[in-house]
Design a protein around this motif. Structure first.
Motif, PDB file in Angstrom:
ATOM      1  N   ILE A   1       0.795  -1.233   0.000  1.00 21.05           N
ATOM      2  CA  ILE A   1       0.000   0.000   0.000  1.00 21.05           C
ATOM      3  C   ILE A   1       0.826   1.281   0.000  1.00 21.05           C
ATOM      4  CG2 ILE A   1      -1.906  -1.143   1.178  1.00 21.05           C
ATOM      5  CD1 ILE A   1      -1.078   0.745   3.600  1.00 21.05           C
ATOM      6  N   SER A   2       2.140   1.168   0.106  1.00 19.02           N
ATOM      7  CA  SER A   2       2.966   2.375   0.162  1.00 19.02           C
ATOM      8  C   SER A   2       2.835   3.176  -1.129  1.00 19.02           C
ATOM      9  CB  SER A   2       4.427   2.005   0.382  1.00 19.02           C
ATOM     10  OG  SER A   2       5.219   3.162   0.361  1.00 19.02           O
ATOM     11  N   PRO A   3       2.600   4.494  -1.020  1.00 17.02           N
ATOM     12  CA  PRO A   3       2.488   5.323  -2.214  1.00 17.02           C
ATOM     13  C   PRO A   3       3.847   5.594  -2.870  1.00 17.02           C
ATOM     14  CG  PRO A   3       2.251   6.668  -0.271  1.00 17.02           C
ATOM     15  CD  PRO A   3       2.340   5.240   0.197  1.00 17.02           C
ATOM     16  N   HIS A   4       4.922   5.279  -2.161  1.00 17.29           N
ATOM     17  CA  HIS A   4       6.280   5.446  -2.683  1.00 17.29           C
ATOM     18  C   HIS A   4       6.994   4.107  -2.608  1.00 17.29           C
ATOM     19  CE1 HIS A   4       5.631   9.759  -2.418  1.00 17.29           C
ATOM     20  NE2 HIS A   4       5.251   9.591  -1.156  1.00 17.29           N
ATOM     21  N   ASP A   5       8.127   4.020  -3.277  1.00 15.91           N
ATOM     22  CA  ASP A   5       8.936   2.811  -3.175  1.00 15.91           C
ATOM     23  C   ASP A   5       9.493   2.738  -1.756  1.00 15.91           C
ATOM     24  OD1 ASP A   5      10.386   0.543  -3.714  1.00 15.91           O
ATOM     25  OD2 ASP A   5      12.079   1.638  -4.577  1.00 15.91           O
ATOM     26  N   PRO A   6       9.042   1.767  -0.957  1.00 18.36           N
ATOM     27  CA  PRO A   6       9.491   1.716   0.432  1.00 18.36           C
ATOM     28  C   PRO A   6      10.898   1.122   0.540  1.00 18.36           C
ATOM     29  CG  PRO A   6       7.960  -0.061   0.022  1.00 18.36           C
ATOM     30  CD  PRO A   6       8.056   0.743  -1.250  1.00 18.36           C
ATOM     31  N   LYS A   7      11.919   1.956   0.385  1.00 15.21           N
ATOM     32  CA  LYS A   7      13.299   1.475   0.426  1.00 15.21           C
ATOM     33  C   LYS A   7      13.618   0.820   1.759  1.00 15.21           C
ATOM     34  CE  LYS A   7      14.905   4.897  -2.829  1.00 15.21           C
ATOM     35  NZ  LYS A   7      15.674   6.096  -3.054  1.00 15.21           N
ATOM     36  N   GLU A   8      13.207   1.446   2.845  1.00 12.83           N
ATOM     37  CA  GLU A   8      13.488   0.886   4.160  1.00 12.83           C
ATOM     38  C   GLU A   8      12.360  -0.010   4.651  1.00 12.83           C
ATOM     39  OE1 GLU A   8      15.836   3.327   7.006  1.00 12.83           O
ATOM     40  OE2 GLU A   8      14.956   4.949   5.828  1.00 12.83           O
ATOM     41  N   GLY A   9      11.204   0.093   4.026  1.00  9.58           N
ATOM     42  CA  GLY A   9      10.081  -0.720   4.440  1.00  9.58           C
ATOM     43  C   GLY A   9       9.557  -0.328   5.797  1.00  9.58           C
ATOM     44  N   PHE A  10       9.151  -1.295   6.545  1.00 11.00           N
ATOM     45  CA  PHE A  10       8.560  -1.100   7.858  1.00 11.00           C
ATOM     46  C   PHE A  10       9.657  -0.862   8.895  1.00 11.00           C
ATOM     47  CE2 PHE A  10       7.474  -3.567  11.743  1.00 11.00           C
ATOM     48  CZ  PHE A  10       6.576  -2.674  12.285  1.00 11.00           C
ATOM     49  N   LEU A  11       9.548   0.209   9.687  1.00 14.45           N
ATOM     50  CA  LEU A  11      10.545   0.531  10.704  1.00 14.45           C
ATOM     51  C   LEU A  11      10.007   0.424  12.129  1.00 14.45           C
ATOM     52  CD1 LEU A  11      12.179   3.639   9.023  1.00 14.45           C
ATOM     53  CD2 LEU A  11      13.021   1.277   9.049  1.00 14.45           C
ATOM     54  N   TYR A  12       8.755   0.846  12.348  1.00 17.07           N
ATOM     55  CA  TYR A  12       8.175   0.769  13.685  1.00 17.07           C
ATOM     56  C   TYR A  12       6.677   1.020  13.617  1.00 17.07           C
ATOM     57  CZ  TYR A  12       7.732   5.858  13.962  1.00 17.07           C
ATOM     58  OH  TYR A  12       7.374   7.163  13.732  1.00 17.07           O
ATOM     59  N   TYR A  13       6.001   0.663  14.684  1.00 14.87           N
ATOM     60  CA  TYR A  13       4.630   1.109  14.887  1.00 14.87           C
ATOM     61  C   TYR A  13       4.477   1.483  16.353  1.00 14.87           C
ATOM     62  CZ  TYR A  13       3.045  -3.362  16.915  1.00 14.87           C
ATOM     63  OH  TYR A  13       2.873  -4.460  17.717  1.00 14.87           O
ATOM     64  N   LYS A  14       3.488   2.301  16.618  1.00 15.20           N
ATOM     65  CA  LYS A  14       3.276   2.809  17.968  1.00 15.20           C
ATOM     66  C   LYS A  14       1.811   2.655  18.354  1.00 15.20           C
ATOM     67  CE  LYS A  14       5.266   6.754  18.955  1.00 15.20           C
ATOM     68  NZ  LYS A  14       5.572   8.191  19.198  1.00 15.20           N
ATOM     69  N   THR A  15       1.583   2.181  19.563  1.00 13.95           N
ATOM     70  CA  THR A  15       0.240   2.146  20.130  1.00 13.95           C
ATOM     71  C   THR A  15       0.204   3.187  21.255  1.00 13.95           C
ATOM     72  OG1 THR A  15       0.665   0.553  21.906  1.00 13.95           O
ATOM     73  CG2 THR A  15       0.191  -0.350  19.706  1.00 13.95           C
ATOM     74  N   ASN A  16      -0.872   3.238  21.987  1.00 12.91           N
ATOM     75  CA  ASN A  16      -0.906   4.184  23.104  1.00 12.91           C
ATOM     76  C   ASN A  16      -0.139   3.666  24.325  1.00 12.91           C
ATOM     77  OD1 ASN A  16      -2.743   2.188  23.708  1.00 12.91           O
ATOM     78  ND2 ASN A  16      -4.251   3.571  24.594  1.00 12.91           N
ATOM     79  N   ARG A  17       0.327   2.406  24.301  1.00 15.02           N
ATOM     80  CA  ARG A  17       1.032   1.817  25.446  1.00 15.02           C
ATOM     81  C   ARG A  17       2.494   1.472  25.182  1.00 15.02           C
ATOM     82  NH1 ARG A  17      -1.286   2.363  30.120  1.00 15.02           N
ATOM     83  NH2 ARG A  17      -0.483   0.389  30.837  1.00 15.02           N
ATOM     84  N   TYR A  18       2.841   1.191  23.934  1.00 15.09           N
ATOM     85  CA  TYR A  18       4.217   0.800  23.620  1.00 15.09           C
ATOM     86  C   TYR A  18       4.504   1.077  22.149  1.00 15.09           C
ATOM     87  CZ  TYR A  18       2.689  -3.366  21.127  1.00 15.09           C
ATOM     88  OH  TYR A  18       2.119  -4.220  20.217  1.00 15.09           O
ATOM     89  N   ALA A  19       5.786   0.987  21.799  1.00 16.67           N
ATOM     90  CA  ALA A  19       6.208   1.097  20.396  1.00 16.67           C
ATOM     91  C   ALA A  19       7.056  -0.118  20.058  1.00 16.67           C
ATOM     92  CB  ALA A  19       6.997   2.382  20.174  1.00 16.67           C
ATOM     93  N   LEU A  20       6.856  -0.665  18.881  1.00 20.04           N
ATOM     94  CA  LEU A  20       7.647  -1.779  18.382  1.00 20.04           C
ATOM     95  C   LEU A  20       8.564  -1.237  17.296  1.00 20.04           C
ATOM     96  CD1 LEU A  20       6.659  -5.355  17.605  1.00 20.04           C
ATOM     97  CD2 LEU A  20       7.674  -4.001  15.776  1.00 20.04           C
ATOM     98  N   HIS A  21       9.865  -1.437  17.456  1.00 13.33           N
ATOM     99  CA  HIS A  21      10.867  -0.953  16.509  1.00 13.33           C
ATOM    100  C   HIS A  21      11.490  -2.158  15.818  1.00 13.33           C
ATOM    101  CE1 HIS A  21      10.643   2.976  18.500  1.00 13.33           C
ATOM    102  NE2 HIS A  21      10.480   2.252  19.590  1.00 13.33           N
ATOM    103  N   TYR A  22      11.772  -2.000  14.526  1.00 12.76           N
ATOM    104  CA  TYR A  22      12.176  -3.135  13.703  1.00 12.76           C
ATOM    105  C   TYR A  22      13.389  -2.783  12.849  1.00 12.76           C
ATOM    106  CZ  TYR A  22      11.626  -6.704  10.042  1.00 12.76           C
ATOM    107  OH  TYR A  22      11.823  -7.721   9.165  1.00 12.76           O
ATOM    108  N   LEU A  23      14.365  -3.681  12.836  1.00 12.20           N
ATOM    109  CA  LEU A  23      15.523  -3.546  11.954  1.00 12.20           C
ATOM    110  C   LEU A  23      15.765  -4.892  11.296  1.00 12.20           C
ATOM    111  CD1 LEU A  23      18.089  -1.963  10.958  1.00 12.20           C
ATOM    112  CD2 LEU A  23      19.281  -3.087  12.846  1.00 12.20           C
ATOM    113  N   GLU A  24      15.846  -4.878   9.970  1.00  8.79           N
ATOM    114  CA  GLU A  24      16.185  -6.095   9.238  1.00  8.79           C
ATOM    115  C   GLU A  24      17.512  -5.870   8.536  1.00  8.79           C
ATOM    116  OE1 GLU A  24      14.397  -9.233   5.942  1.00  8.79           O
ATOM    117  OE2 GLU A  24      13.097  -7.699   6.799  1.00  8.79           O
ATOM    118  N   THR A  25      18.439  -6.792   8.721  1.00  5.86           N
ATOM    119  CA  THR A  25      19.760  -6.677   8.108  1.00  5.86           C
ATOM    120  C   THR A  25      19.729  -7.269   6.702  1.00  5.86           C
ATOM    121  OG1 THR A  25      20.571  -8.825   8.873  1.00  5.86           O
ATOM    122  CG2 THR A  25      20.809  -6.945  10.395  1.00  5.86           C
ATOM    123  N   PRO A  26      20.729  -6.974   5.879  1.00  2.88           N
ATOM    124  CA  PRO A  26      20.775  -7.561   4.531  1.00  2.88           C
ATOM    125  C   PRO A  26      20.788  -9.092   4.530  1.00  2.88           C
ATOM    126  CG  PRO A  26      22.272  -5.704   4.657  1.00  2.88           C
ATOM    127  CD  PRO A  26      21.768  -5.956   6.067  1.00  2.88           C
TER     128      PRO A  26
END
Length: 145
Positions: A52-77
């Motif tokens: 659904i990304s309107p642009h080419d998602p070079k980095e893709g998904f990095l994090y999401y945030k709720t009202n209680r916590y945030a999930l951060h994501y790193l994928e290596t090559p």
């Protein structure tokens, strides 16, 4: 700011390492079930973002945030996936995950002659260095409820 827990998966979804620091609420399921659910959610979110990304998602998904916590994501090559759960005020987590990969994972896991890729990391030295690294980070702290 607070760090709750960390998952490290390989490219096939195998949980290589899990650590937690300031996590007060337990999920009520086994760590293996929780890891499978987390990996499945990451797989779904990455797929959703790429479609659904309107642009080419070079980095893709990095994090999401709720009202209680945030999930951060790193994928290596190489396909390693680092998932760090923090409170919602944590900043510069991408840089922290990159440093964790370079300074702790590469130094104490990849260079360990006793570790076989795709297997659970059991090195006490890695666990000690990971714990030191996280506790010395600017976003580590005791959660204020």
């Amino acid at each position: 700011m607070t760090i709750f827990n960390l998952y490290i998966f390989d490219k096939f979804g195998t949980l290589l390492h899990y650590a937690e620091w300031n996590r007060t609420k337990k999920s009520g399921i086994t760590r293996e079930e929780e890891a499978k659910l987390t990996y499945g959610m990451l797989f779904s979110i990455k797929s959703f973002v790429s479609k659904i990304s309107p642009h080419d998602p070079k980095e893709g998904f990095l994090y999401y945030k709720t009202n209680r916590y945030a999930l951060h994501y790193l994928e290596t090559p190489s396909g390693l996936k680092f998932v760090l759960n923090t409170d919602t005020t944590a900043i510069n987590v991408k840089e922290l995950l990159q440093q964790l990969y370079a300074k702790v994972w590469v130094e104490f896991v990849v260079r360990d002659p006793l570790w076989t890729p795709g297997t659970v990391v059991t090195s006490e030295l890695f666990q000690l260095k990971l714990d030191e690294f996280v506790k010395q980070s600017p976003i580590f702290g005791i959660r204020n409820i």
